[in-house]
Design an enzyme around this catalytic site. Structure first.
Site, PDB file in Angstrom:
ATOM      1  N   ASP A  38      -6.756  -4.830   6.561  1.00  0.00           N
ATOM      2  CA  ASP A  38      -5.576  -5.510   6.248  1.00  0.00           C
ATOM      3  C   ASP A  38      -5.390  -5.180   4.789  1.00  0.00           C
ATOM      4  O   ASP A  38      -6.050  -4.529   4.093  1.00  0.00           O
ATOM      5  CB  ASP A  38      -5.925  -6.746   6.173  1.00  0.00           C
ATOM      6  N   ASP A  95      -5.349  -7.539   2.411  1.00  0.00           N
ATOM      7  CA  ASP A  95      -5.592  -8.479   1.576  1.00  0.00           C
ATOM      8  C   ASP A  95      -4.256  -9.516   1.425  1.00  0.00           C
ATOM      9  O   ASP A  95      -3.664  -9.543   2.323  1.00  0.00           O
ATOM     10  CB  ASP A  95      -6.356  -8.286   0.302  1.00  0.00           C
TER      11      ASP A  95
END
Length: 272
Positions: A213, A215
């Site tokens: 991801d 974040d």
């Protein structure tokens, strides 16, 4: 006699298929520092001995803070491992490291506060260990991983700094941007104290990290969530598995005499 590699793998997702390890057995152990996260899974890949340990337990029910890192590393050392290859799912702090990308870490920033970070606490091992952490990860092992990834055609990033947070919550946007301002590349919850304990134990430690991801620092796109992390991880974990299955036989062919002796000497010489 040349040092024969015995590979400990922490993480182990994807290697829990019983058909992947030859002569697979399970071994429940205890250590002076308590019980490891799970039973040790013993076996081999193309005649190279392997020990797999699920960091969070095979049910993934142990919080990052509550992982018994000391017991895990001690158990692998007592089982005769010369190396530890960690696998880590983490968030990206840089645009150029996209979800699904693999990074071979070379540094870390420890932001944890609640963990036992040394074996030398006066109970089992006496003294004080002032362990140098540069290089943080085993340079020789990292190089072999990079060469293996190239050989099997998987693109990986050579080097990256991971910020290790306590968890289990994810960062706020302000925190994420602070870590970006430090020049960090990834964020995770488990690299520390694992990497430092491996050095204290005289083990050659390296990490294969996968970004799952971005974040929460980006103004567009999906924000980090448990659901998103799992979806990205499961759709890309085959890359890590492919590297590991090629890496283990390659490590069995490498001459580790100098590297292992230096790691063991470092562990011994820095205890007061």
């Amino acid at each position: 006699m040349a040092t024969k590699a015995k590979i400990g793998i922490i993480g182990g997702t994807g290697l829990d298929n019983p058909d992947l390890l030859k002569d697979r057995t399970e071994k429940v152990v205890s250590t002076p520092y308590g019980t490891p996260s799970d039973a040790l899974i013993l076996g081999s890949v193309e005649e190279v001995p392997v020990v797999i340990l699920a960091r969070h337990g095979r049910k993934h029910d142990i919080l990052p803070t509550n992982v018994n890192y000391r017991a895990n590393i001690w158990a692998l050392k007592e089982e005769g491992c010369t190396h530890v290859i960690a696998t880590n799912a983490c968030g990206s702090l840089q645009e150029e490291i996209a979800p699904g990308n693999v990074v071979i870490l070379d540094n870390f920033i420890d932001r944890t506060t609640k963990r036992e970070t040394t074996f030398y606490d006066g109970t089992h091992l006496k003294g004080v260990c002032h362990m140098p952490m540069e290089p943080a990860f085993c340079s020789h092992t990292r190089q072999v991983i990079l060469e293996t990834a190239k050989k099997v055609g998987i693109e990986v990033r050579d080097g990256g700094t991971i910020v290790v947070i306590e968890g289990p919550r994810f960062s706020s946007k302000a925190e994420s941007n602070v870590f970006r301002s430090w020049g960090a590349h990834l964020i995770g919850m488990t690299t520390s104290p694992e990497v430092a304990l491996a050095k204290e134990a005289g083990l050659c430690y390296a990490s294969i990290a996968m970004a799952t991801d971005y974040d929460c620092w980006r103004d567009c796109g999906e924000k980090v969530s448990h659901k998103y992390v799992l979806e990205t991880f499961h759709s890309n974990v085959k890359k890590v598995l492919q590297i590991l299955l090629a890496l283990i036989p390659r490590m069995g062919q490498e001459n580790w005499d100098k590297t292992v002796k230096e790691a063991q000497a470092l562990a011994k010489d820095n205890v007061m």
